[in-house]
Scaffold this active site. Structure first.
Site, PDB file in Angstrom:
ATOM      1  N   TRP A  91      -0.098  17.312 -60.402  1.00 11.59           N
ATOM      2  CA  TRP A  91      -1.088  17.977 -61.259  1.00 11.59           C
ATOM      3  C   TRP A  91      -2.158  16.915 -61.457  1.00 11.59           C
ATOM      4  O   TRP A  91      -1.934  15.910 -62.126  1.00 11.59           O
ATOM      5  CB  TRP A  91      -0.420  18.385 -62.575  1.00 11.59           C
ATOM      6  CG  TRP A  91      -1.356  18.804 -63.661  1.00 11.59           C
ATOM      7  CD1 TRP A  91      -1.913  18.011 -64.612  1.00 11.59           C
ATOM      8  CD2 TRP A  91      -1.813  20.127 -63.935  1.00 11.59           C
ATOM      9  NE1 TRP A  91      -2.686  18.756 -65.451  1.00 11.59           N
ATOM     10  CE2 TRP A  91      -2.648  20.050 -65.072  1.00 11.59           C
ATOM     11  CE3 TRP A  91      -1.608  21.369 -63.340  1.00 11.59           C
ATOM     12  CZ2 TRP A  91      -3.266  21.180 -65.606  1.00 11.59           C
ATOM     13  CZ3 TRP A  91      -2.218  22.477 -63.884  1.00 11.59           C
ATOM     14  CH2 TRP A  91      -3.041  22.381 -65.003  1.00 11.59           C
ATOM     15  N   HIS A 110     -16.485  36.306-101.850  1.00 15.94           N
ATOM     16  CA  HIS A 110     -17.492  37.235-101.331  1.00 15.94           C
ATOM     17  C   HIS A 110     -16.846  38.429-100.635  1.00 15.94           C
ATOM     18  O   HIS A 110     -17.516  39.125 -99.866  1.00 15.94           O
ATOM     19  CB  HIS A 110     -18.446  36.494-100.388  1.00 15.94           C
ATOM     20  CG  HIS A 110     -19.163  35.376-101.077  1.00 15.94           C
ATOM     21  ND1 HIS A 110     -20.125  35.586-102.027  1.00 15.94           N
ATOM     22  CD2 HIS A 110     -19.010  34.027-100.992  1.00 15.94           C
ATOM     23  CE1 HIS A 110     -20.552  34.421-102.480  1.00 15.94           C
ATOM     24  NE2 HIS A 110     -19.886  33.452-101.872  1.00 15.94           N
ATOM     25  N   LYS A 150      -3.391  32.294 -83.789  1.00 13.66           N
ATOM     26  CA  LYS A 150      -2.036  32.038 -83.273  1.00 13.66           C
ATOM     27  C   LYS A 150      -1.075  33.110 -83.772  1.00 13.66           C
ATOM     28  O   LYS A 150      -0.301  33.662 -83.012  1.00 13.66           O
ATOM     29  CB  LYS A 150      -1.510  30.689 -83.768  1.00 13.66           C
ATOM     30  CG  LYS A 150      -1.722  29.406 -83.081  1.00 13.66           C
ATOM     31  CD  LYS A 150      -1.528  29.208 -81.645  1.00 13.66           C
ATOM     32  CE  LYS A 150      -2.522  29.921 -80.776  1.00 13.66           C
ATOM     33  NZ  LYS A 150      -3.555  29.141 -80.186  1.00 13.66           N
ATOM     34  N   GLU A 158      -1.804  36.654 -82.252  1.00 14.54           N
ATOM     35  CA  GLU A 158      -1.574  36.882 -80.816  1.00 14.54           C
ATOM     36  C   GLU A 158      -0.098  36.901 -80.446  1.00 14.54           C
ATOM     37  O   GLU A 158       0.279  37.613 -79.526  1.00 14.54           O
ATOM     38  CB  GLU A 158      -2.394  35.939 -79.928  1.00 14.54           C
ATOM     39  CG  GLU A 158      -1.941  34.520 -79.824  1.00 14.54           C
ATOM     40  CD  GLU A 158      -2.818  33.696 -78.876  1.00 14.54           C
ATOM     41  OE1 GLU A 158      -3.252  34.191 -77.836  1.00 14.54           O
ATOM     42  OE2 GLU A 158      -3.036  32.510 -79.199  1.00 14.54           O
ATOM     43  N   LYS A 162      -3.071  34.398 -69.629  1.00 19.63           N
ATOM     44  CA  LYS A 162      -3.298  32.985 -69.925  1.00 19.63           C
ATOM     45  C   LYS A 162      -4.744  32.605 -69.639  1.00 19.63           C
ATOM     46  O   LYS A 162      -5.355  31.837 -70.365  1.00 19.63           O
ATOM     47  CB  LYS A 162      -2.337  32.122 -69.100  1.00 19.63           C
ATOM     48  CG  LYS A 162      -2.471  30.632 -69.344  1.00 19.63           C
ATOM     49  CD  LYS A 162      -2.061  30.257 -70.755  1.00 19.63           C
ATOM     50  CE  LYS A 162      -2.330  28.820 -71.110  1.00 19.63           C
ATOM     51  NZ  LYS A 162      -2.368  28.595 -72.565  1.00 19.63           N
ATOM     52  N   ASN A 187       4.617   9.992 -61.957  1.00 20.03           N
ATOM     53  CA  ASN A 187       4.151  10.917 -62.998  1.00 20.03           C
ATOM     54  C   ASN A 187       3.540  10.082 -64.106  1.00 20.03           C
ATOM     55  O   ASN A 187       4.058   9.006 -64.407  1.00 20.03           O
ATOM     56  CB  ASN A 187       5.323  11.681 -63.613  1.00 20.03           C
ATOM     57  CG  ASN A 187       5.820  12.784 -62.725  1.00 20.03           C
ATOM     58  OD1 ASN A 187       5.321  12.962 -61.618  1.00 20.03           O
ATOM     59  ND2 ASN A 187       6.807  13.510 -63.208  1.00 20.03           N
ATOM     60  N   GLY A 188       2.487  10.602 -64.750  1.00 20.46           N
ATOM     61  CA  GLY A 188       1.910   9.881 -65.883  1.00 20.46           C
ATOM     62  C   GLY A 188       0.545   9.318 -65.540  1.00 20.46           C
ATOM     63  O   GLY A 188      -0.093   9.739 -64.568  1.00 20.46           O
ATOM     64  N   ARG A 238       6.050  24.503 -63.536  1.00 28.67           N
ATOM     65  CA  ARG A 238       5.284  23.578 -64.376  1.00 28.67           C
ATOM     66  C   ARG A 238       3.812  23.551 -64.014  1.00 28.67           C
ATOM     67  O   ARG A 238       2.999  22.985 -64.743  1.00 28.67           O
ATOM     68  CB  ARG A 238       5.835  22.154 -64.231  1.00 28.67           C
ATOM     69  CG  ARG A 238       7.250  22.009 -64.717  1.00 28.67           C
ATOM     70  CD  ARG A 238       7.843  20.742 -64.144  1.00 28.67           C
ATOM     71  NE  ARG A 238       7.070  19.584 -64.555  1.00 28.67           N
ATOM     72  CZ  ARG A 238       7.359  18.835 -65.595  1.00 28.67           C
ATOM     73  NH1 ARG A 238       8.399  19.112 -66.320  1.00 28.67           N
ATOM     74  NH2 ARG A 238       6.615  17.805 -65.905  1.00 28.67           N
ATOM     75  N   CYS A 278       3.066  16.580 -63.397  1.00 26.10           N
ATOM     76  CA  CYS A 278       3.632  16.334 -62.072  1.00 26.10           C
ATOM     77  C   CYS A 278       5.159  16.410 -62.129  1.00 26.10           C
ATOM     78  O   CYS A 278       5.764  16.305 -63.182  1.00 26.10           O
ATOM     79  CB  CYS A 278       3.236  14.952 -61.613  1.00 26.10           C
ATOM     80  SG  CYS A 278       1.480  14.660 -61.693  1.00 26.10           S
TER      81      CYS A 278
END
Ligand code: M6R
Length: 606
Positions: free
Chosen positions: A74, A502, A483, A486, A601, A98-99, A27, A2
């Site tokens: 959010w 192997h 990671k 990409e 994304k 927020n939080g 954000r 948020c």
């Protein structure tokens, strides 16, 4: 995550608030709103969806006035909707937050029992009720906020406005960022520098447990007990683009650094150390009917499922199968109403995972979704939903979503283990107590990340990398390789260390860096012996080992130490240096780290 913005001064507040919220759009958010005071009352205008919707609403119902607060939300508690959007107004009090309020359920029950009526599903509204209950008897708004916050447990940044006292805004911070912007005869408050950088460069950063009283001409900071705090203002020289990333050069770097907070938020309100139990957000999964768990996911979320298999089987003894969602949906799988399907998706929108969930549901299975996006398609389709509270992840390479998925899976495994009776209460307690220490350990680990930059420069021109680990470190080897490939476009393979002989051992020569995950634990000796096989063939060894390991230095070219923790929890820490390694290698190569070529994304098509 948020965003907050607030203004008090001689100018119209709404354009300043809306511009601040626009600056915070990057954000990610699902709704927005403002509360602006004029002529004795605060007008609240809120809207689900994009800021554009709020602006259109404000054209129809303008909110004039020279003091106000704004917010982009959010969703964490309560779906995205107009009524759940902030600000929340109770009586004369308006609040943005927020939080996460950890004890929101208990507080809500208490408030409802004493007659409070709630109009939203959010944890934030509780703060508005608490301040509203204190304001009549308090000496001023600051005292009322101080008293109300005494009851709140959790992470928060809040800004409060009182319509009977419009010459002041009161803000407070505990674990969520808060900054005050200083102007001439006007002041600003925000969750992020970005929101107010167009207005001022003079900022005061608020610290944990502080309350700020903001008027047009003054900013007074105290601690929660009311003791004065002195803090110098800082002149911000960041550009708006730098500020969006909190000064980091890339979102990926910012998101790596956000992990301690994201992990803490994912744990918040879910761990009950008194009773050795986990609260699964009201999901009453009936284990007596579950014969098998099937996990479906893609990419990084698939790797967290592989760790989840270790956790769930070990703690609950329920057999677990893991499938790539893209394979599962086309292989006519055996699945029925005695299966619990766990679908993991950061975005909640991945087409293949969605297809797998639809198929499993058609065949009678119950589905539990683990997602980072409230009310996204996959959790909406599922029978149960459990959310990682990582906040929006913008970098294409998943980092904080992965570690919070691991935290969520550990909580679910402990819950299932307690339900089946296969996990002893003492072990559950040990695990839960250790989990709450992870954010600090992680912060420590991330802070020492400069070593990875040196390693990245040393090996960043290699043609390929091998990653290997055993047990629950094998999925971390896969994740480390994903990671790296990409974002740096270097070919990388993740292997189970036991599989080396192997085939992949043929690749090893003096030019191949091999990252070996070798933390202390039951498979340490076995992994060390795989490591010596690599060494014998002159491979360059980068060992990720437990702090205090005395042996490993003599066997590896580079050693990265991770803090000690229980073996079940090691993946949450051991993946962090791999994220940093790939970040620094990509940075060294100059690739587009946040938006690597050919990748999106969220993969909403097949
Ligand atoms: O949103 P999801 O978790 O369903 O996404 C799955 C994969 O597309 C995603 O994890 C992808 O592999 C990431 N780019 C990895 O960093």
């Amino acid at each position: 995550m948020c965003g907050i913005v607030g203004y008090i001064g001689p100018r119209q507040a709404t354009p300043i608030l809306v511009n601040g919220l626009r600056r915070l759009e990057y954000r990610g958010y699902d709704s927005a709103g403002v509360a602006v005071w004029e002529g004795g009352s605060a007008r609240v205008v809120r809207c689900q969806g994009k800021l554009r919707g709020l602006i259109e609403k404000l054209e129809v119902e303008p909110a004039p006035g020279k003091v106000g607060i704004g917010h982009t939300r959010w969703a964490t508690h309560g779906r995205p909707s107009d009524v759940n959007a902030h600000p929340h107004k109770v009586g004369r009090i308006s609040v943005v937050h927020n939080g996460i309020i950890e004890n929101h359920l208990a507080l809500r029950h208490e408030l409802e029992a004493s007659g409070s009526k709630f109009s939203s599903e959010t944890d934030t509204e509780i703060v508005a009720h608490l301040v509203s209950a204190e304001i009549e008897d308090a000496k001023d708004l600051t005292a009322a906020v101080q008293k109300a916050l005494g009851k709140v447990i959790g992470a928060f940044a809040i800004v409060v406005m009182d319509e009977k006292n419009p010459d002041v805004l009161v803000a407070a911070k505990n674990a969520s960022p808060l900054v005050i912007g200083l102007g001439e005869g006007e002041n600003f408050v925000a969750s992020d520098v970005t929101a107010i950088l167009d207005e001022t460069k003079e900022m005061v950063f608020i610290e944990e447990g502080e309350i700020v009283t903001i008027t047009r001409d003054a900013v007074v900071i105290t601690d929660l007990e009311g003791n004065p705090v002195t803090r110098e203002a800082k002149t911000i020289r960041w550009t708006a683009a730098q500020a969006e990333k909190d000064g980091y050069r890339h979102y990926m770097a910012k998101e790596i650094h956000e992990q301690p907070r994201a992990v803490a938020d994912t744990l918040a309100g879910r761990v009950d150390l008194e009773h050795d139990t986990v609260a699964l957000d009201g999901n009453d999964i009936d284990v007596s009917n579950i014969k098998r768990i099937v996990m479906v996911a893609c990419g990084t979320s698939y790797h967290s499922s592989l760790v989840g298999k270790f956790l769930i089987e070990q703690m609950s003894r329920i057999p677990v199968e893991v499938d790539m969602a893209s394979e599962y949906r086309y292989r006519d799988p055996v699945v029925n109403d005695t299966d619990l399907v766990i679908a993991i998706s950061q975005s909640g929108e991945t087409a293949d995972t969605m297809g797998a969930v639809q198929l499993a549901k058609e065949r009678g299975a119950k589905v539990l979704a683990i997602s980072n996006v409230l009310e996204s398609s996959i959790p909406r389709l599922a029978d149960y939903a459990f959310y990682t509270h990582a906040g929006p992840e913008i970098g294409v390479a998943s980092t904080k979503a992965f570690t919070t998925q691991l935290v969520s899976l550990t909580l679910i495994a402990i819950h299932l283990g307690r339900q089946t009776g296969k996990l002893a209460p003492e072990r559950a307690r040990e695990l839960l107590a250790e989990m709450v220490t992870l954010p600090n350990k992680m912060a420590d680990l991330i802070e020492h990340g400069a070593q990875l930059q040196v390693i990245a420069r040393r090996y960043g021109n290699s043609q390929g990398f091998l990653f290997m680990g055993r047990g629950n470190q094998y999925p971390i080897a896969l994740e480390g390789a994903l990671k790296l490939k990409e974002i740096s476009y270097i070919h990388a393979e993740g292997y189970s260390a036991g599989e080396m002989k192997h085939g992949p051992i043929a690749l090893i020569d003096e030019n191949l860096p091999v990252v070996v995950l070798v933390p202390q634990g039951p498979l340490y000796e076995k992994t060390v012996s795989n490591l010596t096989e690599v060494r014998a063939r002159e491979g360059k060894i980068i060992a990720i080992a437990s702090s205090g390991d005395q042996e490993i230095g003599a066997l590896a070219d580079e050693v990265v130490m991770i803090p000690n923790t229980l073996p079940e929890l090691q993946p949450i820490l051991s993946v962090v240096p791999l994220q940093q390694l790939s970040y620094y290698v990509a940075d060294h190569k100059g690739t587009d780290i946040d938006q690597p070529r050919n990748l999106a994304k969220s993969v909403t098509v097949e």
